[in-house]
Scaffold this motif. Structure first.
Motif, short mmCIF file in Angstrom:
data_model
loop_
_atom_site.label_atom_id
_atom_site.label_comp_id
_atom_site.label_asym_id
_atom_site.label_seq_id
_atom_site.Cartn_x
_atom_site.Cartn_y
_atom_site.Cartn_z
N PRO A 38 22.34 -15.00 -6.48
CA PRO A 38 20.93 -14.69 -6.80
C PRO A 38 20.14 -14.03 -5.66
O PRO A 38 19.20 -13.31 -5.92
CB PRO A 38 20.33 -16.05 -7.16
N TRP A 39 20.53 -14.22 -4.42
CA TRP A 39 19.76 -13.67 -3.30
C TRP A 39 20.34 -12.36 -2.77
O TRP A 39 19.91 -11.87 -1.75
CB TRP A 39 19.62 -14.70 -2.19
N LEU A 40 21.31 -11.79 -3.50
CA LEU A 40 21.88 -10.50 -3.11
C LEU A 40 21.45 -9.42 -4.09
O LEU A 40 21.58 -9.58 -5.30
CB LEU A 40 23.41 -10.56 -3.08
N ASP A 41 20.92 -8.33 -3.54
CA ASP A 41 20.52 -7.18 -4.37
C ASP A 41 20.52 -5.92 -3.50
O ASP A 41 19.48 -5.39 -3.13
CB ASP A 41 19.15 -7.40 -5.00
N ALA A 42 21.72 -5.45 -3.18
CA ALA A 42 21.85 -4.29 -2.31
C ALA A 42 21.19 -3.05 -2.90
O ALA A 42 20.60 -2.26 -2.17
CB ALA A 42 23.33 -4.01 -2.02
N TRP A 96 14.68 -9.86 3.80
CA TRP A 96 14.17 -11.05 3.13
C TRP A 96 12.64 -11.01 3.01
O TRP A 96 12.09 -11.32 1.96
CB TRP A 96 14.62 -12.31 3.85
N ALA A 97 11.98 -10.61 4.08
CA ALA A 97 10.51 -10.59 4.08
C ALA A 97 9.95 -9.61 3.05
O ALA A 97 8.95 -9.90 2.39
CB ALA A 97 9.99 -10.24 5.48
N GLU A 98 10.57 -8.46 2.91
CA GLU A 98 10.07 -7.42 2.01
C GLU A 98 10.57 -7.56 0.58
O GLU A 98 9.88 -7.21 -0.35
CB GLU A 98 10.47 -6.03 2.53
N CYS A 153 21.18 -7.33 1.27
CA CYS A 153 22.30 -6.45 0.97
C CYS A 153 23.52 -7.08 1.64
O CYS A 153 23.53 -7.24 2.86
CB CYS A 153 22.02 -5.05 1.53
N SER A 154 24.54 -7.45 0.86
CA SER A 154 25.71 -8.10 1.45
C SER A 154 26.43 -7.18 2.45
O SER A 154 26.98 -7.65 3.44
CB SER A 154 26.69 -8.55 0.36
N TRP A 155 26.41 -5.88 2.20
CA TRP A 155 27.05 -4.92 3.10
C TRP A 155 26.29 -4.84 4.42
O TRP A 155 26.90 -4.69 5.49
CB TRP A 155 27.17 -3.56 2.43
N CYS A 156 24.98 -4.98 4.35
CA CYS A 156 24.16 -5.01 5.57
C CYS A 156 24.41 -6.30 6.35
O CYS A 156 24.48 -6.28 7.58
CB CYS A 156 22.68 -4.91 5.22
#
Length: 185
Positions: free
Chosen positions: A57-61, A132-134, A139-142
């Protein structure tokens, strides 16, 4: 008599000098991070439509890497992953530059590499926090690139310390600079 290039080739490929293992690992970590930046670049340039990620749920590249701020880093009108590729390529070049004895013959190279890796780690932390702040997403790749970047920091420090402590106690002013910058010695 062997040429300098022939000696360098042998040292980098098969040598076992004090810091060559760390340099090789730093280069490998930077190449791994560059791979992540390459994949993100494919997305940011429209070559692929979606960045694959684990279904958490917290990943959205896609959202993170398509955001406007990802297209204006350092005031440049370009995708930030392309800048990341250049940055990690520079780290690889610094890890590969010079022979096994560069701490005494060219001490500025390990010092530059340590500084570069340190700046990269600060930037990776800033960008991770910003995601996270924005966006309340990562992004898992980041995150992979950031983790690889953080792993390089402790590997760069020993050679930089050795460059500061040149043979015979001659540091040519580098020790004083290091003390003023927070002291590695």
């Amino acid at each position: 008599m062997e040429t300098n290039a022939r000696v360098l080739s042998r040292q980098l490929r098969t040598g076992s000098g004090r810091f060559l293992s760390n340099r090789r690992t730093i280069a490998g970590l930077a190449l791994g991070a560059a791979g992540s930046m390459g994949l993100i670049s494919l997305y940011q340039m429209g070559l692929i439509e979606h960045l694959p990620e684990p279904p958490l749920p917290w990943l959205d590249a896609d959202r993170v890497d398509a955001a406007p701020e990802a297209y204006q880093r350092m005031g440049l009108p370009m995708p930030d992953a392309a800048l990341g590729l250049v940055s990690y390529g520079t780290t690889v070049a610094l890890a590969a530059m010079g022979g096994a004895d560069r701490t005494t013959e060219q001490p500025w190279i390990p010092l530059a590499m340590a500084a570069k890796v340190g700046v990269d780690a600060v930037q990776a932390a800033k960008l991770t926090w910003e995601q996270w702040a924005e966006h309340r997403a990562f992004c898992s790749w980041c995150l992979l690139a950031a983790g690889l970047t953080f792993a390089a920091v402790p590997l760069a420090i020993p050679e930089a310390r050795a460059a500061l402590r040149r043979p015979g106690g001659q540091a040519d002013g580098y020790e004083e600079i290091a003390r003023e910058a927070g002291s590695w010695t």
